[in-house]
Every structure is written in C-alpha cells, then in structure tokens.
Design a protein around this motif. Sequence first.
Motif, PDB file in Angstrom:
ATOM      1  N   LYS A 124       9.337  -3.127   0.964  1.00  0.00           N
ATOM      2  CA  LYS A 124       9.370  -1.791   1.553  1.00  0.00           C
ATOM      3  C   LYS A 124      10.670  -1.627   2.315  1.00  0.00           C
ATOM      4  N   ASP A 125      11.393  -0.536   2.020  1.00  0.00           N
ATOM      5  CA  ASP A 125      12.674  -0.304   2.687  1.00  0.00           C
ATOM      6  C   ASP A 125      12.936   1.195   2.743  1.00  0.00           C
ATOM      7  N   ALA A 126      13.800   1.593   3.659  1.00  0.00           N
ATOM      8  CA  ALA A 126      14.166   3.001   3.822  1.00  0.00           C
ATOM      9  C   ALA A 126      15.525   3.254   3.187  1.00  0.00           C
ATOM     10  N   TRP A 127      15.741   4.510   2.778  1.00  0.00           N
ATOM     11  CA  TRP A 127      17.049   4.881   2.256  1.00  0.00           C
ATOM     12  C   TRP A 127      18.100   4.714   3.351  1.00  0.00           C
ATOM     13  N   LYS A 128      19.292   4.339   2.959  1.00  0.00           N
ATOM     14  CA  LYS A 128      20.386   4.259   3.926  1.00  0.00           C
ATOM     15  C   LYS A 128      20.650   5.635   4.520  1.00  0.00           C
ATOM     16  N   GLU A 129      20.520   6.663   3.689  1.00  0.00           N
ATOM     17  CA  GLU A 129      20.580   8.052   4.145  1.00  0.00           C
ATOM     18  C   GLU A 129      19.287   8.726   3.719  1.00  0.00           C
ATOM     19  N   CYS A 167       1.676  -7.210 -13.323  1.00  0.00           N
ATOM     20  CA  CYS A 167       1.341  -5.862 -12.877  1.00  0.00           C
ATOM     21  C   CYS A 167       2.309  -5.447 -11.771  1.00  0.00           C
ATOM     22  N   ALA A 168       2.685  -4.175 -11.759  1.00  0.00           N
ATOM     23  CA  ALA A 168       3.619  -3.685 -10.744  1.00  0.00           C
ATOM     24  C   ALA A 168       3.279  -2.264 -10.352  1.00  0.00           C
ATOM     25  N   ARG A 169       3.659  -1.906  -9.134  1.00  0.00           N
ATOM     26  CA  ARG A 169       3.547  -0.535  -8.654  1.00  0.00           C
ATOM     27  C   ARG A 169       4.784  -0.226  -7.813  1.00  0.00           C
ATOM     28  N   VAL A 170       5.432   0.883  -8.110  1.00  0.00           N
ATOM     29  CA  VAL A 170       6.634   1.299  -7.384  1.00  0.00           C
ATOM     30  C   VAL A 170       6.464   2.752  -6.965  1.00  0.00           C
ATOM     31  N   LYS A 171       6.732   3.021  -5.689  1.00  0.00           N
ATOM     32  CA  LYS A 171       6.546   4.366  -5.140  1.00  0.00           C
ATOM     33  C   LYS A 171       7.773   4.737  -4.317  1.00  0.00           C
ATOM     34  N   ILE A 172       8.295   5.970  -4.535  1.00  0.00           N
ATOM     35  CA  ILE A 172       9.387   6.452  -3.692  1.00  0.00           C
ATOM     36  C   ILE A 172       9.061   7.839  -3.149  1.00  0.00           C
ATOM     37  N   ASP A 173       9.593   8.128  -1.965  1.00  0.00           N
ATOM     38  CA  ASP A 173       9.499   9.461  -1.376  1.00  0.00           C
ATOM     39  C   ASP A 173      10.737   9.670  -0.505  1.00  0.00           C
ATOM     40  N   GLU A 174      10.702  10.680   0.354  1.00  0.00           N
ATOM     41  CA  GLU A 174      11.876  10.999   1.167  1.00  0.00           C
ATOM     42  C   GLU A 174      12.286   9.858   2.098  1.00  0.00           C
ATOM     43  N   GLN A 175      11.328   9.050   2.535  1.00  0.00           N
ATOM     44  CA  GLN A 175      11.630   7.987   3.495  1.00  0.00           C
ATOM     45  C   GLN A 175      12.261   6.759   2.842  1.00  0.00           C
ATOM     46  N   GLY A 176      11.819   6.431   1.635  1.00  0.00           N
ATOM     47  CA  GLY A 176      12.337   5.219   1.008  1.00  0.00           C
ATOM     48  C   GLY A 176      11.493   4.779  -0.160  1.00  0.00           C
ATOM     49  N   ILE A 177      11.407   3.470  -0.329  1.00  0.00           N
ATOM     50  CA  ILE A 177      10.745   2.896  -1.490  1.00  0.00           C
ATOM     51  C   ILE A 177       9.748   1.833  -1.053  1.00  0.00           C
ATOM     52  N   GLU A 178       8.659   1.753  -1.767  1.00  0.00           N
ATOM     53  CA  GLU A 178       7.645   0.735  -1.528  1.00  0.00           C
ATOM     54  C   GLU A 178       7.196   0.197  -2.877  1.00  0.00           C
ATOM     55  N   ALA A 179       7.212  -1.115  -3.030  1.00  0.00           N
ATOM     56  CA  ALA A 179       6.888  -1.711  -4.316  1.00  0.00           C
ATOM     57  C   ALA A 179       6.105  -2.998  -4.119  1.00  0.00           C
ATOM     58  N   ALA A 180       5.261  -3.296  -5.091  1.00  0.00           N
ATOM     59  CA  ALA A 180       4.487  -4.534  -5.062  1.00  0.00           C
ATOM     60  C   ALA A 180       4.203  -4.940  -6.502  1.00  0.00           C
ATOM     61  N   GLY A 181       4.042  -6.220  -6.712  1.00  0.00           N
ATOM     62  CA  GLY A 181       3.745  -6.686  -8.060  1.00  0.00           C
ATOM     63  C   GLY A 181       3.297  -8.132  -8.048  1.00  0.00           C
ATOM     64  N   TYR A 182       2.729  -8.551  -9.161  1.00  0.00           N
ATOM     65  CA  TYR A 182       2.328  -9.947  -9.293  1.00  0.00           C
ATOM     66  C   TYR A 182       2.387 -10.360 -10.758  1.00  0.00           C
ATOM     67  N   THR A 183       2.492 -11.647 -10.974  1.00  0.00           N
ATOM     68  CA  THR A 183       2.473 -12.226 -12.310  1.00  0.00           C
ATOM     69  C   THR A 183       1.571 -13.451 -12.287  1.00  0.00           C
ATOM     70  N   LEU A 184       0.733 -13.571 -13.304  1.00  0.00           N
ATOM     71  CA  LEU A 184      -0.162 -14.719 -13.445  1.00  0.00           C
ATOM     72  C   LEU A 184       0.087 -15.375 -14.795  1.00  0.00           C
ATOM     73  N   VAL A 185       0.106 -16.680 -14.816  1.00  0.00           N
ATOM     74  CA  VAL A 185       0.206 -17.438 -16.067  1.00  0.00           C
ATOM     75  C   VAL A 185      -0.846 -18.532 -16.034  1.00  0.00           C
ATOM     76  N   ALA A 186      -1.650 -18.617 -17.077  1.00  0.00           N
ATOM     77  CA  ALA A 186      -2.715 -19.617 -17.159  1.00  0.00           C
ATOM     78  C   ALA A 186      -2.454 -20.546 -18.332  1.00  0.00           C
ATOM     79  N   VAL A 187      -2.555 -21.853 -18.082  1.00  0.00           N
ATOM     80  CA  VAL A 187      -2.371 -22.859 -19.120  1.00  0.00           C
ATOM     81  C   VAL A 187      -3.715 -23.526 -19.373  1.00  0.00           C
ATOM     82  N   GLU A 188      -4.128 -23.541 -20.626  1.00  0.00           N
ATOM     83  CA  GLU A 188      -5.411 -24.141 -21.002  1.00  0.00           C
ATOM     84  C   GLU A 188      -5.178 -25.445 -21.748  1.00  0.00           C
TER      85      GLU A 188
END
Length: 411
Positions: free
Chosen positions: A206-211, A349-370
């Motif tokens: 999560k971060d804000a725009w420089k401007e 899986c990922a989610r990215v959201k932006i608005d006037e204030q800045g950006i917020e993103a989250a994600g994850y990756t899973l790998v399973a070995v059988e």
Amino acid sequence: MVCIHDERYLAEKAIDPVGANRRWFACEALLSDTGEPPVEHSHHEVPAEGSWRYCRNVLSPLLSRELEHGNAAIPSATVLAILQALARCSSGETRELIERLIGSKWSSDAKPSELLGLAPTPRCSPTYRANIATSVWLARRCCPSQRCRQELDSIGVERAVLDGNLNVATKRISNWVEQNARDALEPAVNINEAAQLMLASAISFKDAWKEEFWRRDGKRGPFFGWDGVHMLSFMRGRRDGSVSRFERCRVSSLALTSGASLVVVLPERGVCAEKLLKSGEAIDAAVSHVAGAGSRCLVDWWLPRFDVSGTVGGSASQLIPGVEKLRPSPDFSPVMGGEPSEVPACMTCARVKIDEQGIEAAGYTLVAVEGMCEEKLPIVPFVVDRPFVFVLVSNTGEPMFLGAVGRPKGY
C-alpha cells in the motif's frame, strides 16, 4: 503536454462515436502543431534481467490467456519468491531449470523483501505498508537435508509442519496467507492427501501517489471496453514525467512515495492488449520505459479507478515451463528425502486497487508437491461391534497396558 487519454479524442467520441476513430489519427497528428514536445519513438529491447525476462516469457502469455475472461492479475513477486524457495528444495536439472528461469538475482541469497526494496524510507507516505513472506510446509515423513534448511533460512523462508489432518492444514495455511496479505484476499487453499510439500508466498503493498489526485479534478468520459463503451469518472491531473512511444503502444508511469511506480502500457488504437501480452511487447515496452526511454514532458492523465482481481490455477508447468519434461520426475530430494515426486500443482491470486490516494495490492502463490502415485490400497471394514482386546503402546514401541473389553460403557 502529451495526453495518455487525449481530451480532444474524448470530446470527438462523445459527439460522434462512429467517426471518432477515423478522425483520431488526424487529431493526433496535430500534436506537433500545438507546441507540445514530440514523443520519441523507442525501440523494444528484450529485458536482460532475469525477473523481467521471466515476466515476459512466462507470465505475460499466461496473463493474456486469463484476460479473455475480463480483468486479470498475477502477483509476480510471490511467484518469483516461490520459485526462489523451490530452487532450494530441488537439485540437479530441476534446480538448474528454475534458476535459469528466474535469473541470478532471484537465485541469490538475498531475501525477497530486499530484492523488492520494501523497507520504508523517510520519504514514504505515513500510510505506506509493504510485506512479503514465504513459507514451506512439510509432511512429517519429509526429511530436508541440512543444506536445504540452511538455504531456506538464508532467504527468510519459514518452515512448518503440514498436518496430517487436511482440514487443520488447510485452515493453518489459509490463516497464514490471510495474515501476510493483510486480509485483502480470501485464499482458496486446496491440499491433496498425497501432498508432501506446500510452498506459500504472500505479499501486501500500500502506497500513496507522489502527487495525489484530487477528486474535484475528475472528469467523466467514455472507456472503450471490449464489451462496449462505458462512461466512467477519470482521475485527472498533470504530472511531470515522460511518455515512451512504440510501434503498437505507448507507456507512461506514475510515481509513488516509496520510489515504486505504476507503469501503464496503453495500446494504440486498433491494437488489442491481449496480443501485446501474448507477444511480450507490453513487458518489453514497460522495461524500456523504466530504463529511461521516452522524452520528458508534462503528462495529462486520464486514469480510471480500478479494482481488479485474477486467479490462475493448475499445473506448475505454467510457472515452470519444461518441468514436466524432466525425467524420471522433478527432483525435490533435498527436502523430500529422496522420494520421487509428481509435477507440482500451483495456484496464484492477486488483487490490485487504485484511487485518488494511491494504490493497494495483495497477492499470494501456492505450489504443492505430491509424492509419486502409489497403488491404491483396498478398504477393509473394521467394525468393533463385539468383545475385543487392546494394547496401549508407548512411543518407543513398548506395551504399557493390556486389556479386553466384553462390555463397553453404556452396554
């Protein structure tokens, strides 16, 4: 002033939707007559850095396929972090393949947070937040080598036991992902009974725009989506920056307080974003822009707010091209104690959201070995419905109690 979404085009499209595209080229040609600085035509260069090359050759085509369903997103940072850890869990051709894919930087002993530069600095916004974590979940029968444990520790990978109870294991890993993704996603963790090794990586940012953009400056305009034209409220603002122009797209970026940036690759009229991803042109253009292509100018942004999510699941051969060709099977002996394994399965899986204030993103990756498929054992009923004998055995194999039951409690 160079417009990413040119204001005159929006006016043309609103008045005459049919003829606007035809007149756009003439309208665009007038830019040189308005006193605006010209945009240099840059040349594509295949990224030399391993992470960019991996994104271009592997993730970009994968993203193009997901784009057919609408929006799409892949958390490339967690994919790279997973492969960095998976390389430590493998040997021989398997490790060589993974390290060749992700490059020398992600094959080093640097932690993902260091490679991504996530530590806050004095210039960061007070709302700045960033975290990436990776964990390895091992079945009790797995016996990782000392070198494997040391290598995982060096890159900050957490180790945990993959509980034999699938419901418990699923809940624990889901909680771990939610915690490290800051509850921005609901993880879809699915563990197979044959799973011996599960790797998980999660990121939150999560971060804000420089401007900052101001809502009062926003304007409504058409967005020409694949499913029709939609009137949206665009974030508006002029920013000192640059635009890199290529044969089939143009690129600009918005700075964030941490020094990170949102790079936007805009296809030229009549060019499909899906094709730019499939060919790798979009990634080439983005990395060329990051490297300094384009002329400095005042960029007049028309940027729609968005909140997009994407999920990719299936064989890990999507993330590790060529792993399915390794014979007799991928080699994860450093962590599985020599037991043969199947080609891993993956979920990202990922989610990215932006608005006037800045950006917020989250994600994850899973790998399973059988483990390799074994012959299915027959199911034998064992119904204790008559008198029986029991022995309570210690953990060293010694008999501690002997008994017989002829009349259970409640008989």
